[in-house]
Design an enzyme around this catalytic site. Structure first.
Site, PDB file in Angstrom:
ATOM      1  N   ALA A  41       0.957  -1.454   0.257  1.00  0.00           N
ATOM      2  CA  ALA A  41       0.077  -0.026   0.087  1.00  0.00           C
ATOM      3  C   ALA A  41       0.761   1.212   0.090  1.00  0.00           C
ATOM      4  CB  ALA A  41      -0.886  -0.016   1.209  1.00  0.00           C
ATOM      5  N   GLY A  46       6.300   1.086   5.802  1.00  0.00           N
ATOM      6  CA  GLY A  46       7.356   0.142   5.069  1.00  0.00           C
ATOM      7  C   GLY A  46       7.270   0.495   3.580  1.00  0.00           C
ATOM      8  N   CYS A  47       6.228   0.527   2.812  1.00  0.00           N
ATOM      9  CA  CYS A  47       6.298   0.921   1.379  1.00  0.00           C
ATOM     10  C   CYS A  47       6.910   2.145   0.881  1.00  0.00           C
ATOM     11  CB  CYS A  47       4.946   0.954   1.030  1.00  0.00           C
ATOM     12  SG  CYS A  47       3.987  -0.919   1.222  1.00  0.00           S
ATOM     13  N   THR A  48       6.608   3.099   1.954  1.00  0.00           N
ATOM     14  CA  THR A  48       7.271   4.312   1.761  1.00  0.00           C
ATOM     15  C   THR A  48       8.970   3.985   1.894  1.00  0.00           C
ATOM     16  OG1 THR A  48       5.480   5.403   2.492  1.00  0.00           O
ATOM     17  CG2 THR A  48       7.723   6.822   2.522  1.00  0.00           C
ATOM     18  N   ALA A  51       9.940   2.392  -1.352  1.00  0.00           N
ATOM     19  CA  ALA A  51       9.994   2.977  -2.438  1.00  0.00           C
ATOM     20  C   ALA A  51      11.050   4.387  -2.516  1.00  0.00           C
ATOM     21  CB  ALA A  51       8.456   3.955  -2.518  1.00  0.00           C
TER      22      ALA A  51
END
Length: 155
Positions: A41, A46-48, A51
């Protein structure tokens, strides 16, 4: 159980909208090497981190001959906000119906805080210029993954 891709498999074809709503196809990258990574998401911690690690390593990856594509089940508007907030310069593609996630083995049963749940399996694939999987990595960690990937890239 979702079937997993292995090195030598043909990467499943896809065309998905990017953060601008423009269709992006894996076939656009034929003749190039590409990192395709799947994350749960946009705008989550974590995804930030993941990325931003790809963003910060993009020049190095490009110099090694790799483009980067991120895929999540997010809709276009959320992807655009994520891209703008984090200054991301590689395509973020949305797969809200999770068809591509399932085809790549990046959606299915996983462990989350000790429970078995259905969800996005954080995964990264190296796809060669011929459209074949060079490396398939499932259940990768958000933090440190890009540095590990750079160490393991085929020369």
């Amino acid at each position: 159980m979702t079937s997993r891709l292995e090195p030598g498999d043909t990467a499943p074809a896809f065309t998905l909208p990017d953060s601008e709503g423009k269709p992006v196809s894996l076939s656009d990258y034929l003749g190039k090497s590409v990192v395709v990574y799947f994350y749960p998401a946009a705008s989550t911690p974590g995804c930030t981190k993941q990325a931003c690690d790809f963003r910060d390593s993009l020049a190095q990856l490009n110099n090694l001959g790799y483009d980067v594509i991120g895929v999540s089940p997010d809709k276009q508007e959320k992807l655009a906000k994520f891209r703008d907030a984090e200054g991301l310069t590689f395509p973020l593609l949305g797969d809200p119906d999770k068809t591509v996630l399932v085809e790549w083995g990046a959606f299915g049963e996983k462990q989350n805080y000790g429970k078995t749940v259905q969800g996005v399996i954080r995964s990264t694939f190296l796809v060669g210029p011929d459209g074949k999987i060079v490396k398939a990595m499932y259940n990768v960690r958000a933090t440190g993954h890009v540095a590990k990937l750079l160490r393991e890239l085929p020369a």
